[in-house]
Design a protein around this motif. Sequence first.
Motif, PDB file in Angstrom:
ATOM      1  N   LEU A  48       0.823  -1.218   0.000  1.00  0.00           N
ATOM      2  CA  LEU A  48       0.000   0.000   0.000  1.00  0.00           C
ATOM      3  C   LEU A  48       0.856   1.267   0.000  1.00  0.00           C
ATOM      4  O   LEU A  48       0.452   2.292  -0.548  1.00  0.00           O
ATOM      5  N   LYS A  49       2.038   1.193   0.608  1.00  0.00           N
ATOM      6  CA  LYS A  49       2.936   2.357   0.671  1.00  0.00           C
ATOM      7  C   LYS A  49       3.881   2.425  -0.527  1.00  0.00           C
ATOM      8  O   LYS A  49       4.784   3.261  -0.553  1.00  0.00           O
ATOM      9  N   HIS A  50       3.710   1.537  -1.480  1.00  0.00           N
ATOM     10  CA  HIS A  50       4.555   1.484  -2.682  1.00  0.00           C
ATOM     11  C   HIS A  50       6.020   1.258  -2.329  1.00  0.00           C
ATOM     12  O   HIS A  50       6.916   1.820  -2.950  1.00  0.00           O
ATOM     13  N   ASP A  51       6.258   0.407  -1.329  1.00  0.00           N
ATOM     14  CA  ASP A  51       7.599   0.077  -0.854  1.00  0.00           C
ATOM     15  C   ASP A  51       7.947  -1.333  -1.346  1.00  0.00           C
ATOM     16  O   ASP A  51       7.731  -2.314  -0.647  1.00  0.00           O
ATOM     17  N   ARG A  52       8.478  -1.393  -2.561  1.00  0.00           N
ATOM     18  CA  ARG A  52       8.781  -2.694  -3.157  1.00  0.00           C
ATOM     19  C   ARG A  52       9.817  -3.467  -2.352  1.00  0.00           C
ATOM     20  O   ARG A  52       9.688  -4.678  -2.174  1.00  0.00           O
ATOM     21  N   ALA A  53      10.840  -2.791  -1.856  1.00  0.00           N
ATOM     22  CA  ALA A  53      11.882  -3.475  -1.074  1.00  0.00           C
ATOM     23  C   ALA A  53      11.278  -4.060   0.208  1.00  0.00           C
ATOM     24  O   ALA A  53      11.596  -5.194   0.586  1.00  0.00           O
ATOM     25  N   GLY A  54      10.420  -3.313   0.872  1.00  0.00           N
ATOM     26  CA  GLY A  54       9.767  -3.818   2.079  1.00  0.00           C
ATOM     27  C   GLY A  54       8.852  -4.997   1.783  1.00  0.00           C
ATOM     28  O   GLY A  54       8.796  -5.957   2.556  1.00  0.00           O
ATOM     29  N   LEU A  55       8.141  -4.921   0.664  1.00  0.00           N
ATOM     30  CA  LEU A  55       7.275  -6.029   0.247  1.00  0.00           C
ATOM     31  C   LEU A  55       8.103  -7.268  -0.064  1.00  0.00           C
ATOM     32  O   LEU A  55       7.776  -8.370   0.376  1.00  0.00           O
TER      33      LEU A  55
ATOM     34  N   PRO B 220      -2.318 -23.640   2.037  1.00  0.00           N
ATOM     35  CA  PRO B 220      -0.926 -24.037   1.823  1.00  0.00           C
ATOM     36  C   PRO B 220      -0.020 -23.338   2.833  1.00  0.00           C
ATOM     37  O   PRO B 220      -0.369 -22.288   3.362  1.00  0.00           O
ATOM     38  N   TRP B 221       1.128 -23.944   3.103  1.00  0.00           N
ATOM     39  CA  TRP B 221       2.100 -23.343   4.010  1.00  0.00           C
ATOM     40  C   TRP B 221       3.174 -22.638   3.210  1.00  0.00           C
ATOM     41  O   TRP B 221       3.654 -23.204   2.225  1.00  0.00           O
ATOM     42  N   PRO B 222       3.591 -21.487   3.615  1.00  0.00           N
ATOM     43  CA  PRO B 222       3.012 -20.629   4.633  1.00  0.00           C
ATOM     44  C   PRO B 222       1.795 -19.884   4.081  1.00  0.00           C
ATOM     45  O   PRO B 222       1.740 -19.561   2.890  1.00  0.00           O
ATOM     46  N   PRO B 223       0.830 -19.604   4.937  1.00  0.00           N
ATOM     47  CA  PRO B 223      -0.363 -18.910   4.465  1.00  0.00           C
ATOM     48  C   PRO B 223      -0.033 -17.494   3.991  1.00  0.00           C
ATOM     49  O   PRO B 223       0.867 -16.856   4.520  1.00  0.00           O
ATOM     50  N   ASN B 224      -0.726 -17.066   2.978  1.00  0.00           N
ATOM     51  CA  ASN B 224      -0.663 -15.714   2.416  1.00  0.00           C
ATOM     52  C   ASN B 224       0.582 -15.423   1.588  1.00  0.00           C
ATOM     53  O   ASN B 224       0.735 -14.306   1.086  1.00  0.00           O
ATOM     54  N   LEU B 225       1.445 -16.410   1.395  1.00  0.00           N
ATOM     55  CA  LEU B 225       2.601 -16.202   0.515  1.00  0.00           C
ATOM     56  C   LEU B 225       2.127 -15.894  -0.903  1.00  0.00           C
ATOM     57  O   LEU B 225       2.692 -15.035  -1.582  1.00  0.00           O
ATOM     58  N   ASP B 226       1.077 -16.562  -1.336  1.00  0.00           N
ATOM     59  CA  ASP B 226       0.542 -16.314  -2.673  1.00  0.00           C
ATOM     60  C   ASP B 226       0.033 -14.881  -2.820  1.00  0.00           C
ATOM     61  O   ASP B 226       0.170 -14.276  -3.895  1.00  0.00           O
ATOM     62  N   VAL B 227      -0.497 -14.311  -1.758  1.00  0.00           N
ATOM     63  CA  VAL B 227      -0.977 -12.922  -1.815  1.00  0.00           C
ATOM     64  C   VAL B 227       0.206 -11.973  -1.992  1.00  0.00           C
ATOM     65  O   VAL B 227       0.177 -11.079  -2.848  1.00  0.00           O
ATOM     66  N   LEU B 228       1.260 -12.171  -1.195  1.00  0.00           N
ATOM     67  CA  LEU B 228       2.431 -11.302  -1.327  1.00  0.00           C
ATOM     68  C   LEU B 228       3.086 -11.473  -2.696  1.00  0.00           C
ATOM     69  O   LEU B 228       3.542 -10.485  -3.292  1.00  0.00           O
ATOM     70  N   ASP B 229       3.121 -12.690  -3.215  1.00  0.00           N
ATOM     71  CA  ASP B 229       3.639 -12.903  -4.570  1.00  0.00           C
ATOM     72  C   ASP B 229       2.792 -12.151  -5.599  1.00  0.00           C
ATOM     73  O   ASP B 229       3.312 -11.574  -6.551  1.00  0.00           O
ATOM     74  N   GLY B 230       1.481 -12.179  -5.418  1.00  0.00           N
ATOM     75  CA  GLY B 230       0.587 -11.445  -6.314  1.00  0.00           C
ATOM     76  C   GLY B 230       0.815  -9.939  -6.238  1.00  0.00           C
ATOM     77  O   GLY B 230       0.771  -9.236  -7.256  1.00  0.00           O
ATOM     78  N   PHE B 231       1.064  -9.435  -5.028  1.00  0.00           N
ATOM     79  CA  PHE B 231       1.354  -8.008  -4.890  1.00  0.00           C
ATOM     80  C   PHE B 231       2.649  -7.646  -5.624  1.00  0.00           C
ATOM     81  O   PHE B 231       2.740  -6.587  -6.242  1.00  0.00           O
ATOM     82  N   LEU B 232       3.647  -8.521  -5.560  1.00  0.00           N
ATOM     83  CA  LEU B 232       4.889  -8.263  -6.290  1.00  0.00           C
ATOM     84  C   LEU B 232       4.658  -8.312  -7.793  1.00  0.00           C
ATOM     85  O   LEU B 232       5.160  -7.461  -8.537  1.00  0.00           O
ATOM     86  N   LYS B 233       3.885  -9.282  -8.237  1.00  0.00           N
ATOM     87  CA  LYS B 233       3.600  -9.421  -9.669  1.00  0.00           C
ATOM     88  C   LYS B 233       2.872  -8.191 -10.202  1.00  0.00           C
ATOM     89  O   LYS B 233       3.113  -7.758 -11.327  1.00  0.00           O
ATOM     90  N   CYS B 234       1.996  -7.630  -9.410  1.00  0.00           N
ATOM     91  CA  CYS B 234       1.171  -6.497  -9.841  1.00  0.00           C
ATOM     92  C   CYS B 234       1.450  -5.262  -8.998  1.00  0.00           C
ATOM     93  O   CYS B 234       0.529  -4.528  -8.610  1.00  0.00           O
ATOM     94  N   PHE B 235       2.726  -5.030  -8.736  1.00  0.00           N
ATOM     95  CA  PHE B 235       3.137  -3.989  -7.805  1.00  0.00           C
ATOM     96  C   PHE B 235       2.617  -2.604  -8.174  1.00  0.00           C
ATOM     97  O   PHE B 235       2.318  -1.795  -7.300  1.00  0.00           O
ATOM     98  N   THR B 236       2.494  -2.303  -9.441  1.00  0.00           N
ATOM     99  CA  THR B 236       2.075  -0.956  -9.852  1.00  0.00           C
ATOM    100  C   THR B 236       0.560  -0.789  -9.894  1.00  0.00           C
ATOM    101  O   THR B 236       0.070   0.292 -10.181  1.00  0.00           O
ATOM    102  N   ARG B 237      -0.162  -1.833  -9.589  1.00  0.00           N
ATOM    103  CA  ARG B 237      -1.629  -1.759  -9.628  1.00  0.00           C
ATOM    104  C   ARG B 237      -2.193  -1.398  -8.257  1.00  0.00           C
ATOM    105  O   ARG B 237      -1.497  -1.451  -7.256  1.00  0.00           O
TER     106      ARG B 237
END
Length: 185
Positions: free
Chosen positions: A115-122, A151-168
């Motif tokens: 949300l803060k557009h901090d790719r390194a933090g993400l 799946p383990w770990p939970p929410n990894l797929d969400v963070l991966d999706g945020f990286l994939k679509c970081f500018t959205r």
Amino acid sequence: MFLALLLSAAAPQSCGYDRAVLMALDEDSFDQNPKGGWRSLSDRKCYAEAADLVRAYREAKRRKRPSILFWHEGQLRALLGQTDAAVALFDAAREPPANDEIGWNIYVDGSIAFLKHDRAGLQKARDTLAKLPRPKGRGSGRFKAKQITLPWPPNLDVLDGFLKCFTRSYAEAYGSKACSVPNRR
């Protein structure tokens, strides 16, 4: 008559709801029922009404640690583009470190970084979550959380999706098919 039916079918769904009925629900029914509680509004894309209802419910019930209600209101605010409110709510959704065996706070960090557009933090949150060891007694592969298996770990797929679509926007990146990345672990 036909024109009236046609126009009513094309009109957006109503965001009306029976507040007294929803406020009277127990917390699991209000928060976790996929077709009830606040989710019945969210499913109709009535995000503002759902966010306000979650806030009212959270404030009325005054639980000791209503973290999931902060989280869900935060998600609704993020979907509305209310970034500052979403960040504050996500931050309030943190669990005490002693209670966080599934990397919830790491997921919170990653979501706030997005949300803060901090790719390194993400990226840091994503990598930390990916390395999180499974708690003892959880077995391998997937784990059961309440009514669902994740799946383990939970929410990894969400963070991966945020990286994939970081500018959205959050609304575009969270859970959309275009931003979906399967959890490989």
